[in-house]
Design an enzyme around this catalytic site. Structure first.
Site, PDB file in Angstrom:
ATOM      1  N   HIS A  63       0.837  -1.161   0.151  1.00 38.43           N
ATOM      2  CA  HIS A  63       0.009  -0.084  -0.019  1.00 38.43           C
ATOM      3  C   HIS A  63       0.948   1.329  -0.292  1.00 38.43           C
ATOM      4  CE1 HIS A  63      -0.236   0.347   4.692  1.00 38.43           C
ATOM      5  NE2 HIS A  63       0.836   0.197   4.212  1.00 38.43           N
ATOM      6  N   ASP A 122      -4.695 -10.711   0.096  1.00 36.52           N
ATOM      7  CA  ASP A 122      -3.449 -11.468  -0.006  1.00 36.52           C
ATOM      8  C   ASP A 122      -2.700 -11.143  -1.434  1.00 36.52           C
ATOM      9  OD1 ASP A 122      -1.328 -12.965   1.034  1.00 36.52           O
ATOM     10  OD2 ASP A 122      -1.783 -14.479  -0.091  1.00 36.52           O
ATOM     11  N   HIS A 123      -1.230 -10.550  -1.286  1.00 36.75           N
ATOM     12  CA  HIS A 123      -0.634 -10.374  -2.576  1.00 36.75           C
ATOM     13  C   HIS A 123      -1.348  -9.395  -3.331  1.00 36.75           C
ATOM     14  CE1 HIS A 123       1.459 -13.658  -0.822  1.00 36.75           C
ATOM     15  NE2 HIS A 123       2.751 -12.999  -1.437  1.00 36.75           N
ATOM     16  N   CYS A 141       6.030   6.430   3.820  1.00 35.64           N
ATOM     17  CA  CYS A 141       4.633   5.953   3.480  1.00 35.64           C
ATOM     18  C   CYS A 141       4.020   6.264   2.168  1.00 35.64           C
ATOM     19  CB  CYS A 141       3.778   5.653   4.458  1.00 35.64           C
ATOM     20  SG  CYS A 141       4.432   4.824   5.870  1.00 35.64           S
ATOM     21  N   GLU A 149       0.124  -4.752  11.756  1.00 35.14           N
ATOM     22  CA  GLU A 149       0.990  -4.269  10.276  1.00 35.14           C
ATOM     23  C   GLU A 149       2.411  -4.443  10.554  1.00 35.14           C
ATOM     24  OE1 GLU A 149       1.659   0.062   9.199  1.00 35.14           O
ATOM     25  OE2 GLU A 149      -0.104  -0.436   7.983  1.00 35.14           O
ATOM     26  N   HIS A 182       3.772  -5.095   3.663  1.00 32.45           N
ATOM     27  CA  HIS A 182       3.674  -5.586   5.039  1.00 32.45           C
ATOM     28  C   HIS A 182       3.249  -7.304   4.824  1.00 32.45           C
ATOM     29  CE1 HIS A 182       4.344  -1.742   6.836  1.00 32.45           C
ATOM     30  NE2 HIS A 182       3.200  -1.382   6.115  1.00 32.45           N
ATOM     31  N   HIS A 207       4.867   0.168  -0.519  1.00 31.05           N
ATOM     32  CA  HIS A 207       5.893  -0.785   0.326  1.00 31.05           C
ATOM     33  C   HIS A 207       4.864  -1.935   0.907  1.00 31.05           C
ATOM     34  CE1 HIS A 207       3.907   2.028   3.186  1.00 31.05           C
ATOM     35  NE2 HIS A 207       4.225   1.241   4.213  1.00 31.05           N
TER      36      HIS A 207
END
Length: 153
Positions: free
Chosen positions: A14, A79-80, A33, A124, A41, A39
């Protein structure tokens, strides 16, 4: 009352960007950010369901059912993924841990039919998490969800 918690993990990327801010203000407020390439997580999600165990099964709800709900509503959706662009429920929102947890609450609450959704905790990072609780307003849409943050920032 029994509180049952299931934990899952998903990876996503995100970026924080407010289109109402100037480029300079976005960099000042969001720092690294605000990287336009985003980037990532490795999120850890804990979902807690509260209820009384069924006398016939001894369970608050069927764990297989909860696992399937989490797979369909969270993992398959997030996810991904690049949360800003690939998750429609986050469209128009800055995908902070707080906003992601609130979206997850709203996705899960109507799907939990035995017991009731009590808490969504989203990590996170290992030392940064958010707790999202429903307000018990009876609306069934999670509109009253409230969020608390924990950990270091």
């Amino acid at each position: 009352m029994v509180y049952l918690t299931r934990k899952i993990e998903f990876s996503a990327s995100h970026l924080y960007h407010n289109p109402a801010f100037s480029a300079e203000e976005n960099r000042r407020v969001f720092g690294k950010c605000n990287n336009p390439h985003g980037h990532g997580h490795n999120y850890v999600l804990e979902v807690t369901v509260a209820g009384e165990p069924d006398p016939a099964t001894g369970m608050v709800l069927d764990l297989k059912e909860l696992k399937e709900i989490l797979q369909r509503e969270v993992t398959d959706r997030m996810d991904h993924r690049f949360l800003n662009y690939e998750v429609p429920e986050l469209a128009g929102q800055i995908p902070t841990c707080e906003n992601i947890a609130t979206v997850i609450w709203r996705l899960l609450e109507p799907k939990i039919t035995r017991g009731r959704l009590n808490r969504v905790r989203l990590y996170e990072t290992p030392d940064l998490f958010v707790d999202c609780y429903g307000e018990g307003n009876g609306s069934g849409n999670g509109a009253g969800a409230r969020v608390r943050s924990g950990g270091a920032q």
